[in-house]
Design a protein around this motif. Structure first.
Motif, PDB file in Angstrom:
ATOM      1  N   TYR A  37     -27.228  64.172  59.828  1.00 22.08           N
ATOM      2  CA  TYR A  37     -26.190  64.311  60.855  1.00 22.08           C
ATOM      3  C   TYR A  37     -24.805  64.377  60.216  1.00 22.08           C
ATOM      4  N   ASP A  38     -24.557  63.529  59.232  1.00 25.82           N
ATOM      5  CA  ASP A  38     -23.249  63.554  58.558  1.00 25.82           C
ATOM      6  C   ASP A  38     -22.983  64.922  57.941  1.00 25.82           C
ATOM      7  N   TYR A  39     -24.038  65.529  57.397  1.00 29.84           N
ATOM      8  CA  TYR A  39     -23.900  66.866  56.795  1.00 29.84           C
ATOM      9  C   TYR A  39     -23.594  67.913  57.876  1.00 29.84           C
ATOM     10  N   ILE A  40     -24.359  67.859  58.984  1.00 26.15           N
ATOM     11  CA  ILE A  40     -24.148  68.832  60.068  1.00 26.15           C
ATOM     12  C   ILE A  40     -22.757  68.665  60.674  1.00 26.15           C
ATOM     13  N   ALA A  41     -22.361  67.417  60.906  1.00 29.15           N
ATOM     14  CA  ALA A  41     -21.065  67.147  61.523  1.00 29.15           C
ATOM     15  C   ALA A  41     -19.926  67.663  60.658  1.00 29.15           C
ATOM     16  N   LEU A  42     -20.061  67.487  59.351  1.00 32.56           N
ATOM     17  CA  LEU A  42     -19.037  67.970  58.434  1.00 32.56           C
ATOM     18  C   LEU A  42     -19.043  69.493  58.362  1.00 32.56           C
ATOM     19  N   LYS A  43     -20.230  70.058  58.282  1.00 33.04           N
ATOM     20  CA  LYS A  43     -20.370  71.517  58.158  1.00 33.04           C
ATOM     21  C   LYS A  43     -19.808  72.252  59.373  1.00 33.04           C
ATOM     22  N   TYR A  44     -20.101  71.742  60.556  1.00 36.03           N
ATOM     23  CA  TYR A  44     -19.701  72.429  61.787  1.00 36.03           C
ATOM     24  C   TYR A  44     -18.489  71.784  62.456  1.00 36.03           C
ATOM     25  N   LYS A  45     -17.902  70.812  61.779  1.00 33.28           N
ATOM     26  CA  LYS A  45     -16.695  70.135  62.271  1.00 33.28           C
ATOM     27  C   LYS A  45     -16.905  69.570  63.675  1.00 33.28           C
ATOM     28  N   LEU A  46     -18.003  68.830  63.816  1.00 29.67           N
ATOM     29  CA  LEU A  46     -18.344  68.250  65.113  1.00 29.67           C
ATOM     30  C   LEU A  46     -17.546  66.975  65.374  1.00 29.67           C
ATOM     31  N   SER A  47     -17.231  66.747  66.611  1.00 26.80           N
ATOM     32  CA  SER A  47     -16.637  65.474  67.024  1.00 26.80           C
ATOM     33  C   SER A  47     -17.496  64.896  68.129  1.00 26.80           C
ATOM     34  N   LYS A  48     -17.723  63.586  68.068  1.00 21.98           N
ATOM     35  CA  LYS A  48     -18.578  62.948  69.060  1.00 21.98           C
ATOM     36  C   LYS A  48     -17.861  62.872  70.409  1.00 21.98           C
ATOM     37  N   PRO A  49     -18.584  63.163  71.485  1.00 26.95           N
ATOM     38  CA  PRO A  49     -17.961  63.055  72.817  1.00 26.95           C
ATOM     39  C   PRO A  49     -17.802  61.599  73.222  1.00 26.95           C
ATOM     40  N   ALA A  50     -16.869  61.342  74.099  1.00 29.02           N
ATOM     41  CA  ALA A  50     -16.688  59.990  74.630  1.00 29.02           C
ATOM     42  C   ALA A  50     -17.701  59.772  75.745  1.00 29.02           C
ATOM     43  N   ILE A  51     -18.723  58.976  75.461  1.00 28.55           N
ATOM     44  CA  ILE A  51     -19.767  58.729  76.455  1.00 28.55           C
ATOM     45  C   ILE A  51     -20.006  57.232  76.596  1.00 28.55           C
ATOM     46  N   GLU A  52     -20.581  56.886  77.728  1.00 30.06           N
ATOM     47  CA  GLU A  52     -20.970  55.494  77.946  1.00 30.06           C
ATOM     48  C   GLU A  52     -22.122  55.145  77.011  1.00 30.06           C
ATOM     49  N   PRO A  53     -22.216  53.890  76.582  1.00 28.86           N
ATOM     50  CA  PRO A  53     -23.344  53.483  75.723  1.00 28.86           C
ATOM     51  C   PRO A  53     -24.677  53.818  76.384  1.00 28.86           C
ATOM     52  N   ILE A  54     -25.607  54.336  75.597  1.00 27.82           N
ATOM     53  CA  ILE A  54     -26.917  54.693  76.112  1.00 27.82           C
ATOM     54  C   ILE A  54     -27.678  53.442  76.543  1.00 27.82           C
ATOM     55  N   GLN A  55     -28.286  53.515  77.738  1.00 25.51           N
ATOM     56  CA  GLN A  55     -28.945  52.363  78.325  1.00 25.51           C
ATOM     57  C   GLN A  55     -30.466  52.403  78.159  1.00 25.51           C
ATOM     58  N   PHE A  56     -31.038  51.256  77.783  1.00 24.73           N
ATOM     59  CA  PHE A  56     -32.487  51.087  77.721  1.00 24.73           C
ATOM     60  C   PHE A  56     -32.976  50.205  78.862  1.00 24.73           C
ATOM     61  N   PHE A  57     -32.069  49.423  79.436  1.00 21.36           N
ATOM     62  CA  PHE A  57     -32.421  48.391  80.407  1.00 21.36           C
ATOM     63  C   PHE A  57     -33.126  48.990  81.627  1.00 21.36           C
ATOM     64  N   LYS A  58     -34.172  48.340  82.072  1.00 23.53           N
ATOM     65  CA  LYS A  58     -34.965  48.692  83.254  1.00 23.53           C
ATOM     66  C   LYS A  58     -35.787  49.963  83.099  1.00 23.53           C
TER      67      LYS A  58
END
Length: 423
Positions: free
Chosen positions: A244-265
């Motif tokens: 992922y670090d390689y892909i993110a650097l290669k394609y200049k990706l930025s992570k979107p602002a999202i709510e934490p992923i939920q496992f509960f229930k």
């Protein structure tokens, strides 16, 4: 009393229209009550009346009170200059057009029978769940069947609104649109919006480039969803992080602002880790997924497309770094059915419309071959004698309850109208 009752009375002529008089004492004859178009502007278009032996053609506006004319600022709106009759339940003030000429008013409550009013009040008196719960099972099967079909397409029209919005955002890239819709569906109600933001942060050309290995897609999806842990012992998440670090650097990706992923229930098979792995496997196995889904002619063909499992690591894991007994974790038939209902049907409908094609019968056939959804609304209808045999019918019943019953639109509903007519 609601205004839609007056609309119903006027539209279906459920009043004594002999010897009518306006509130000004003028003799009134209704030649044509007009067309009920339910659009902006007056309520009924192209009506014809005779007022004191003078024939008039124009529009009819309906309100509970005469003063509602001013409450809605019609006196300032040119669309209401051609109103020839104001039909109200209570006349409380004279009304005037923009040119200060007075509009004739019919106070219709004087001409509606007590029986008609009582029927309406009986229908719209709150029961335990819906107004017509004791009568709905007695509606003519032909009427109810036709109404279900209309309800289904009303629901579909609403469902394609986010489809069209995503299509515009993706600059008419149907593959990208489908990916976003699938990601949202795979995220279920809990993580759907987060998965959607993850999907929108990835250009679809990148998915095409990285689809050769399922691990590359998993690294991309898990990385953009900010789900790859740092302190782990297993090699696989370490490899995902590195890739992922390689892909993110290669394609200049930025992570979107999202709510934490939920496992509960969630049941383990619905864990977001499993759903993302399945989504990655789907795009690894099917490079032309959009065309395959559009061209599928049967429910069996669609089931075959989604007949897939997870990558090897996730066959023995539900979470990173926590081994579990081996399980294939294939997409269940019930989950695929939800994907078909909530993603494939709306996307195919929107695409056919964009192509100028009519595929209503195809979509109806597809849903008729899917078992009815099971939820509290469908179960409640069953207790009142309305059984849902397939997804086409269950989607219609959901629309009926959520968009009509919940909003007390009995007089815009074929069931309510049929009950009043029969009485």
């Amino acid at each position: 009393m609601k205004e839609d009752f007056i609309h119903y009375v006027w539209n279906y002529k459920k009043f004594d229209f002999s010897n009518l008089k306006t509130t000004q004492g003028e003799n009134l004859v209704i030649v044509n009550s007009g067309q009920y178009l339910q659009k902006a502007g007056p309520d009924f278009f192209n009506a014809q009346i005779i007022l004191e032996n003078q024939k008039w053609a124009g529009n009819v506006e309906i309100h509970l009170k005469s003063s509602d004319w001013y409450l809605h600022h019609h006196e300032k709106d040119d669309n209401y200059n051609n109103v020839i009759l104001h039909v109200v339940w209570d006349h409380d003030t004279p009304i005037f057009r923009k040119d200060n000429s007075e509009i004739p008013v019919l106070e219709i409550k004087n001409y509606v029978s007590k029986e008609e009013l009582n029927n309406y009040l009986s229908l719209t008196t709150q029961k335990s769940w819906i107004f017509c719960e004791n009568q709905v099972a007695n509606i003519d099967e032909f009427v109810f069947s036709n109404w279900q079909e209309r309800l289904f397409y009303e629901r579909l029209e609403r469902k394609i609104q986010p489809v069209n919005q995503l299509l515009e955002e993706s600059e008419n890239d149907w593959e990208s649109l489908l990916f976003c819709m699938l990601a949202k569906n795979f995220g279920l109600n809990t993580n759907g919006e987060s998965f959607l933001k993850m999907a929108k942060s990835i250009t679809f050309s990148l998915i095409r480039k990285e689809a050769l290995e399922v691990m590359y897609l998993e690294a991309l999806f898990f990385g953009q969803a900010d789900m790859i842990p740092i302190d782990v012992e297993d090699n696989y998440p370490k490899e995902l992080k590195s890739w992922y670090d390689y892909i993110a650097l290669k394609y200049k990706l930025s992570k979107p602002a999202i709510e934490p992923i939920q496992f509960f229930k969630h049941r383990p098979d619905n864990f977001p880790t499993i759903r993302l792995s399945q989504l990655a496997m789907l795009y690894h196995l099917h490079r032309n997924l959009f065309s395959k889904i559009i061209e599928a002619n049967s429910i069996e063909e669609i089931y075959k497309i989604f007949n897939l499992s997870v990558s090897d690591y996730w066959k023995t894991h539900y979470n990173f770094d926590k081994a579990s007994s081996k399980k294939e974790k294939s997409l269940s038939k019930s989950f695929i059915d939800l994907v078909i209902i909530n993603t494939i049907i709306p996307v195919r409908f929107a695409y056919a419309r964009a192509q100028g094609k009519e595929i209503s019968e195809t979509l109806t056939d597809l849903l008729s071959n899917i078992p009815s959804e099971k939820n509290s609304i469908i179960e409640k209808f069953t207790t009142f004698g309305i059984k849902s045999k397939n997804a086409f019918q269950s989607q219609s019943l959901l629309e009926l309850k959520n968009e009509y019953c919940n909003h007390k639109k009995c007089l815009q509903c074929a069931v309510g109208l049929e009950l009043l007519k029969n009485k």
